[in-house]
Motif scaffolding. Structure first.
Motif, short mmCIF file in Angstrom:
data_model
loop_
_atom_site.label_atom_id
_atom_site.label_comp_id
_atom_site.label_asym_id
_atom_site.label_seq_id
_atom_site.Cartn_x
_atom_site.Cartn_y
_atom_site.Cartn_z
N ASP A 1 -19.19 27.47 -18.94
CA ASP A 1 -17.96 27.03 -19.60
C ASP A 1 -17.27 25.91 -18.82
N ALA A 2 -17.48 25.89 -17.52
CA ALA A 2 -16.91 24.84 -16.69
C ALA A 2 -17.76 24.72 -15.43
N ILE A 3 -17.83 23.49 -14.90
CA ILE A 3 -18.54 23.25 -13.65
C ILE A 3 -17.51 23.14 -12.54
N LEU A 4 -17.72 23.93 -11.48
CA LEU A 4 -16.81 23.93 -10.34
C LEU A 4 -17.44 23.10 -9.23
N CYS A 5 -16.69 22.13 -8.70
CA CYS A 5 -17.25 21.24 -7.68
C CYS A 5 -16.10 20.61 -6.88
N PRO A 6 -16.41 19.93 -5.80
CA PRO A 6 -15.34 19.22 -5.09
C PRO A 6 -14.86 18.03 -5.92
N THR A 7 -13.64 17.56 -5.65
CA THR A 7 -13.15 16.33 -6.28
C THR A 7 -13.61 15.12 -5.46
N THR A 8 -13.53 15.26 -4.14
CA THR A 8 -13.91 14.17 -3.24
C THR A 8 -14.79 14.76 -2.13
N THR A 9 -15.43 13.91 -1.37
CA THR A 9 -16.28 14.40 -0.29
C THR A 9 -15.48 14.76 0.96
N ALA A 10 -14.23 14.26 1.05
CA ALA A 10 -13.44 14.44 2.27
C ALA A 10 -11.96 14.28 1.95
N PRO A 11 -11.08 14.75 2.85
CA PRO A 11 -9.64 14.48 2.65
C PRO A 11 -9.33 12.99 2.80
N ALA A 12 -8.05 12.65 2.68
CA ALA A 12 -7.62 11.24 2.69
C ALA A 12 -8.10 10.50 3.93
N PHE A 13 -8.53 9.25 3.72
CA PHE A 13 -8.94 8.41 4.85
C PHE A 13 -7.76 7.55 5.29
N LYS A 14 -7.94 6.89 6.44
CA LYS A 14 -6.83 6.10 6.99
C LYS A 14 -6.70 4.76 6.28
N THR B 1 0.85 -1.19 0.00
CA THR B 1 0.00 0.00 0.00
C THR B 1 0.89 1.23 0.00
N THR B 2 0.67 2.12 -0.96
CA THR B 2 1.41 3.39 -1.00
C THR B 2 0.88 4.28 0.12
N ARG B 3 1.79 5.07 0.72
CA ARG B 3 1.38 5.95 1.81
C ARG B 3 1.25 7.39 1.32
N ASN B 4 0.32 8.09 1.94
CA ASN B 4 0.12 9.50 1.59
C ASN B 4 1.26 10.32 2.19
N PRO B 5 2.01 11.09 1.35
CA PRO B 5 3.15 11.84 1.87
C PRO B 5 2.77 12.87 2.95
N TRP B 6 1.51 13.27 3.00
CA TRP B 6 1.09 14.27 4.00
C TRP B 6 0.87 13.64 5.36
N ASP B 7 0.49 12.37 5.37
CA ASP B 7 0.26 11.63 6.62
C ASP B 7 0.37 10.16 6.25
N THR B 8 1.46 9.53 6.67
CA THR B 8 1.75 8.18 6.20
C THR B 8 0.82 7.13 6.79
N ASP B 9 -0.09 7.52 7.71
CA ASP B 9 -1.12 6.59 8.17
C ASP B 9 -2.31 6.57 7.22
N ARG B 10 -2.26 7.45 6.22
CA ARG B 10 -3.42 7.59 5.33
C ARG B 10 -3.10 7.14 3.91
N VAL B 11 -4.18 6.87 3.16
CA VAL B 11 -4.02 6.42 1.77
C VAL B 11 -3.72 7.62 0.87
N PRO B 12 -3.07 7.35 -0.27
CA PRO B 12 -2.84 8.43 -1.23
C PRO B 12 -4.02 8.59 -2.19
N GLY B 13 -5.05 7.75 -2.03
CA GLY B 13 -6.11 7.66 -3.05
C GLY B 13 -5.70 6.66 -4.10
N GLY B 14 -6.59 6.46 -5.07
CA GLY B 14 -6.27 5.47 -6.11
C GLY B 14 -7.25 5.59 -7.26
N SER B 15 -7.07 4.86 -8.26
CA SER B 15 -6.11 3.77 -8.30
C SER B 15 -4.68 4.22 -8.60
N SER B 16 -4.50 5.43 -9.18
CA SER B 16 -3.14 5.87 -9.53
C SER B 16 -2.43 6.47 -8.31
#
Lengths: 488, 104
Positions: free
Chosen positions: A396-409, A139-154
């Protein structure tokens, strides 16, 4: 200059004027990978690093033998894009020892432009997941908090960019697999219009949704990579035969009158307060810039996840039928007969999430269920596309969140596939409709004493990435979120 | 697909067979639970009236993309066999497919 603390464009320019050599830059990134990616405390963004090959390529740039718009810049590649060197594993036991016979067109174009490929990055197995926890290896770790995921799949590509373990990285986005990890790691991530970048050599997950795209520090860097990678490819009959706009990398040009669409369907009360605040602040940035803010309706938004988990799994069940234990990939040593060889090779080679999706897709396509599931999903897919087409008449563009929350554990959602699937709720409709989307660093939230990035997303109409990038650049130029770095 | 209809363990065994996936009884049990939850969520699509809506299988309206009928090199046999887990060049090796036939 410090070659690992710069943008892709700045590094490219510094190498061009020999302020730094390509070999020095490559060594500097390899040193950072050595220091931060490996071992118990490492990020594990990379699955394989091509140190010797990368240095040789960089030295060829320094000798003037390799030139181009990306000459000497070190780039990381998601491990489902084929390279005829090293391994291409899709982070699966099935392909653990697979050596691709050819290189993906997107990667070849980067190399033809002079890029130095540093290595292949970790991911959710076959791009199925939102955390890299489905990788068969690590599992890759999130550089901001290594207890959390970086997201995925990339997730490996996103973490590598975030921690400056490359000057840019490449991922693929089938339901949000570039934009969601970009948001969770605090970098720019873009899914161009479906068909803009060749899928030749991209190991297929869901062929009507998969699209290659970049992770970068800035909008200008994304534009530079798009300019190199976009374009029709005779080797991919679904790559769009649409001219690449020549102004695609002129992101600093004024975008003209902007109409920014806001859709209430993306502003749910269940969004984390940090996400709601980032989106609201972004609206203010555009207002201050004189943009017209218009309300648009995307009434079928909530049906995106159910449609996606029929369409994507149906396509996956077909695409992954090729792993048979005969032509390439894992083969069981316990087969009683040919059918048993297939069944056991696949059962041993695939992880649980891949098996779930193959079975779900097979079920949706099976006799008696095709109309009820697959065909119904295709009809709702049309309704989702119609929503976007109507919205882009008004904005011309729709502005919205990318995710509902920051990285999860790490581990938080591992046993609940449906909760994991909901990670794509704001990204998946863009794939179903085929239009373009970009996630930008939108600020940070403090969670458990750690700073975590929050993304904002801009969705634009198909084949007008040029304008979407200019609009994105307006936000970036007015904020300093993209300059924030994790403490790595 | 009526609301409340859910996938059974027998369905999962059948789908696993169609998918050419060997599954243990433990697998069948937990996959059934997980797939039932996902299918229950997917049942949401029944809320919509889709009569008369045209299906959309692909974002691009492409039909029969053909390339020029020109000779070009293909993949060599060596290259095609390079990743084969079992082979007897120039062939892929598989377990015996046909029986030995009636004994003489």
């Amino acid at each position: 200059m410090n070659p690992t603390d710069t943008t892709l464009t700045e590094l490219r320019d510094a190498i061009a004027v020999k302020a730094v050599s390509a070999a020095e830059a490559t060594r500097a990134y390899l040193d950072r990978i050595q220091a931060h990616d490996n071992g118990d405390a490492g990020l594990h963004a990379y699955h394989e690093v091509f140190a010797d090959r990368a240095i040789q390529r960089a030295e060829a740039v320094d000798r003037g033998e390799v030139t181009g718009p990306l000459a000497g810049v070190p780039i990381a590649i998601k491990d489902l894009l084929c390279t005829d060197y090293g391994y291409t594993t899709c982070s699966s036991k099935m392909l653990e020892n697979f050596r691709a016979p050819y290189t993906a067109t997107a990667v070849k174009k980067l190399e033809d432009a002079g890029a130095v490929i540093l290595g292949k990055t970790n991911m959710d197995e076959f791009a199925m997941g939102s955390s890299t926890e489905n990788s068969a290896f690590v599992t890759t770790r999130n550089p901001w908090d290594t207890d959390r995921v970086p997201g995925g799949s990339s997730g490996g590509s996103a973490a590598a960019m975030s921690a400056d373990l490359c000057a840019a990285s490449i991922g693929t986005d089938t339901g949000g697999s570039i934009r969601q990890p970009a948001a969770l790691c605090g970098v720019v991530g873009m899914k161009p219009t479906y068909g803009r970048i060749s899928r030749y050599g991209l190991i297929a997950f869901a062929s009507s949704l998969d699209q290659v795209g970049p992770f970068t520090r800035t909008v200008a860097d994304t534009a530079l990579l798009l300019k190199v990678m976009m374009g029709h490819d005779p080797l991919d009959s679904t790559s769009a035969n649409v001219e690449v706009p020549e102004d695609i990398d002129r992101v600093d040009e004024a975008p003209g009158n902007m109409r920014i669409g806001i859709a209430k369907e993306y502003l749910s009360d269940s969004n984390d307060p940090s996400v709601a605040a980032a989106t609201q602040k972004a609206i203010e940035v555009y207002k201050d810039f004189g943009a017209e803010i218009v309300e648009v309706d995307l009434p079928h938004t909530e049906y995106g996840i159910p449609v996606y988990y029929i369409v994507a799994t149906a396509e996956a069940s077909s695409n992954l039928a090729r792993y048979d234990g005969v032509h390439y990939g894992h083969r069981t040593d316990k087969a009683a007969d040919l059918i048993d060889l297939y069944c056991r090779s696949r059962a041993e080679g695939f992880g649980d999430e891949v098996k779930r999706r193959i079975m779900l897709g097979t079920y949706a396509l099976s006799s008696g269920y095709y109309d009820a599931y697959y065909n119904r999903a295709l009809k709702v897919r049309r309704l989702i596309k119609n929503d976007f087409d109507a919205a882009f008449e008004k904005c011309d563009a729709i502005l919205c969140p990318t995710t509902t929350a920051p990285a999860f554990k790490i581990g938080e959602l591992a046993d609940d596939p449906l909760a994991m699937y909901m990670n794509d709720v704001y990204t998946v409709n863009c794939n179903l409709a085929g239009n373009a989307g970009i996630s930008l660093p939108g600020g940070t939230a403090t969670v458990d004493g750690k700073e975590l990035p929050v993304g904002v997303q801009l969705l634009g109409p198909s084949f007008d990435e040029s304008r979407l990038l200019k609009i994105a650049r307006v936000f970036e130029a007015a904020t300093d979120h993209h300059t924030r770095r994790p403490g790595v | 697909m009526s609301k409340g209809q859910t996938i059974t363990e027998a369905d999962v065994r059948h789908v696993a067979k169609l998918s050419r996936l060997h599954v243990s009884e433990d697998d069948v049990h937990h996959f059934t639970e997980q797939l039932a939850a996902v299918l229950d969520y997917i049942g949401k699509l029944n809320e919509l009236d889709v009569d008369g809506v045209e299906s959309m299988a692909h974002p691009l309206e492409l039909v029969n993309v053909l390339r020029a009928d020109q000779e070009r090199p293909g993949m060599s046999t060596d290259s095609a066999l390079a990743n084969a887990p079992a082979k007897t060049p120039p062939f892929f090796k598989v377990p015996k497919v046909l029986g030995d036939g009636p004994s003489a």
